[in-house]
Design a protein around this motif. Sequence first.
Motif, short mmCIF file in Angstrom:
data_model
loop_
_atom_site.label_atom_id
_atom_site.label_comp_id
_atom_site.label_asym_id
_atom_site.label_seq_id
_atom_site.Cartn_x
_atom_site.Cartn_y
_atom_site.Cartn_z
N PHE A 1 -9.71 6.49 11.52
CA PHE A 1 -10.08 7.91 11.57
C PHE A 1 -8.94 8.78 11.05
CE2 PHE A 1 -9.26 11.74 14.15
CZ PHE A 1 -10.27 12.56 13.67
N TRP A 2 -7.72 8.51 11.51
CA TRP A 2 -6.57 9.30 11.05
C TRP A 2 -6.38 9.16 9.54
CZ3 TRP A 2 -3.00 7.47 15.60
CH2 TRP A 2 -3.17 8.35 16.69
N ALA A 3 -6.56 7.95 9.03
CA ALA A 3 -6.39 7.73 7.59
C ALA A 3 -7.45 8.49 6.80
CB ALA A 3 -6.47 6.24 7.27
N ALA B 1 -0.86 2.45 6.36
CA ALA B 1 -0.04 2.93 5.24
C ALA B 1 -0.33 4.39 4.93
CB ALA B 1 -0.30 2.06 4.00
N VAL B 2 -1.60 4.79 4.95
CA VAL B 2 -1.97 6.18 4.67
C VAL B 2 -1.38 7.11 5.73
CG1 VAL B 2 -3.90 7.82 4.56
CG2 VAL B 2 -4.08 5.61 3.41
N VAL B 3 -1.47 6.69 7.00
CA VAL B 3 -0.95 7.53 8.09
C VAL B 3 0.57 7.65 8.00
CG1 VAL B 3 -0.69 7.71 10.60
CG2 VAL B 3 -2.89 7.04 9.61
N ILE B 4 1.27 6.56 7.71
CA ILE B 4 2.73 6.59 7.60
C ILE B 4 3.16 7.50 6.45
CG2 ILE B 4 4.78 5.23 7.02
CD1 ILE B 4 3.47 2.87 8.48
N ARG B 5 2.48 7.36 5.31
CA ARG B 5 2.87 8.15 4.14
C ARG B 5 2.60 9.64 4.33
NH1 ARG B 5 0.69 10.82 0.23
NH2 ARG B 5 1.79 11.04 -1.77
N SER B 6 1.61 9.99 5.11
CA SER B 6 1.22 11.40 5.21
C SER B 6 2.31 12.27 5.81
CB SER B 6 -0.05 11.52 6.05
OG SER B 6 0.22 11.24 7.41
N ARG B 7 3.13 11.70 6.67
CA ARG B 7 4.18 12.46 7.37
C ARG B 7 3.60 13.67 8.13
NH1 ARG B 7 6.40 11.35 2.31
NH2 ARG B 7 8.09 9.83 2.33
N ARG B 8 2.34 13.59 8.46
CA ARG B 8 1.67 14.65 9.22
C ARG B 8 1.29 14.09 10.58
NH1 ARG B 8 -2.12 15.34 5.90
NH2 ARG B 8 -1.32 17.14 4.76
N SER B 9 1.57 14.80 11.63
CA SER B 9 1.26 14.29 12.97
C SER B 9 -0.25 14.13 13.12
CB SER B 9 1.78 15.24 14.05
OG SER B 9 1.36 14.79 15.33
N PRO B 10 -0.73 12.92 13.33
CA PRO B 10 -2.18 12.71 13.44
C PRO B 10 -2.77 13.32 14.70
CG PRO B 10 -1.00 10.69 13.96
CD PRO B 10 0.02 11.67 13.47
N CYS C 1 -8.98 13.05 3.37
CA CYS C 1 -9.97 14.11 3.12
C CYS C 1 -9.39 15.52 3.23
CB CYS C 1 -11.15 13.94 4.07
SG CYS C 1 -12.11 12.47 3.72
N MET C 2 -8.09 15.61 3.39
CA MET C 2 -7.46 16.92 3.29
C MET C 2 -7.54 17.45 1.86
SD MET C 2 -6.18 18.18 6.13
CE MET C 2 -4.78 19.20 5.63
N PHE D 1 0.83 -1.21 0.00
CA PHE D 1 0.00 0.00 0.00
C PHE D 1 0.87 1.26 0.00
CE2 PHE D 1 -3.56 -2.54 2.19
CZ PHE D 1 -4.19 -2.77 0.98
N LEU D 2 1.97 1.23 0.75
CA LEU D 2 2.87 2.38 0.79
C LEU D 2 3.43 2.69 -0.59
CD1 LEU D 2 4.78 1.77 4.14
CD2 LEU D 2 3.40 3.78 3.57
N VAL D 3 3.84 1.66 -1.32
CA VAL D 3 4.37 1.85 -2.67
C VAL D 3 3.30 2.41 -3.60
CG1 VAL D 3 5.28 0.65 -4.70
CG2 VAL D 3 6.13 0.07 -2.42
N LEU D 4 2.09 1.85 -3.53
CA LEU D 4 1.00 2.32 -4.39
C LEU D 4 0.61 3.76 -4.09
CD1 LEU D 4 -1.30 -0.86 -4.39
CD2 LEU D 4 0.21 -0.06 -6.22
#
Length: 451
Positions: free
Chosen positions: A126-128, A74-83, A133-134, A16-19
């Motif tokens: 929720f974080w993902a 995967a979405v949370v890791i890729r975002s690099r934004r503090s949840p 949705c940003m 998922f991270l690669v995609l």
Amino acid sequence: MRFVALAVIIFSVPIFLVLLQQNARYRRYLYFAIGFLPFVISAWNLDGAIISWATWPGQTKGVVITLLDALALAVVIRSRRSPLFFPFTGIIIAYIGAASLSILFSNNPQASFFYAWQLGMVLLVFWAAANACMSEDGQKMIIAGLVCGVTLQAGFSISQKLSGVVQASGTMGHQNLLGVATHFALYPSLAMLMATKKAKLPLIGVIAGLIVVAFGASRATIGLAGIGVILLIFLSMARKPSARKTKVAVIGLVVLALATPVAIASLQQRFAITSSEGSNEERQAFERAAKMIFSDHPMGIGANQYVVIANTEGYSQKAGVIWNRGSRSAPVHNTYLLVAAETGFIGFFCFVLFIFVPIFAAFKFAWSNRGDPKGDLAVGIGVTLTIVALHSFYEWVMVTWVIQYLLAISIGLLAGLIMQRKAAKRAVLVAKLRQQKEDGESEAPALATST
């Protein structure tokens, strides 16, 4: 086989991270999956249990991870934004804390831990959803996933109804669970249908949602769906009336009127087999048992413990709950009483915050800037959460992972809207400050020349 499923889910995270990293098209598909997966995880066996108590009578059967959990991580890791900076994070963590605290008062701490684990996965989803949705594209794809999920369930409901099933449950296993899940697609679809000319997908969501509601033959679902549709139309028109909204409102009310006889026929077919009076008496007995438990255990009996304690300590018997497998193996049909009995007054307070704070935030967002078209989606989310809050007085399924995932996605949509607006305001402020700085620099040489 269980360990194979676990391995597949765990190793899907790097895929998922690669995609997510490669291009926007793959991201769109994965954002779509966030909204779609809650409707199919059980039917398609897209989960695996680290610990499995399949015969446990509580709402959570073990330490389970799903494909949606892997995607969310995967979405949370890729975002690099503090949840931690997303709105509503604090109230979800507080509810997790209350559930974890209840472990101390549980006769079976491991079973109570199962529910705390489930809430941890809900926070991750929720974080993902909030991260996705940003962007407007993320919002559209998640809603598309919700619409396609309820449309799939509508197809199964039609097939079941034609096969003679009285209360169609789709692939959810129970019509009440499917009915509550439908709220999360129906009202955002109707809100978007009223607000945008690109109406094909929202129209499908509305039609599919009404089919599921009518064929499920659940009194609470049918009544609350009607209330929700009327409430959403009224609020959307009050917020910002338009000719399109008037047209959709008229058509919607006509469709609702046409769907009413179908729903009534389903209810008549249901009550020809089972008595509504007996169902009401059973609910009252459940509620008496839950109130006695809460009175004796103000700190709670431990999450995921209601059925066991109600039976082993005699509360169901004293309250007059019927002695049969269906009644004695089910929790009280009121989420608020269930949460209070299991996690005490602290858990009850945190659960109320979890549900009602986003409701107020949604309507505040919608009315604070009536010219923002995103406010119509916020109205849809606000109505969704309002109807779910009302439905919680009649159902206990809000503590199941399916509904809690959908709650997380709905609240995540709202959090993304709020963060998006904050980012837009920040950009406007930065632009103004930059312009003021440039104006000041251009005035300085002019003053020097005139001097």
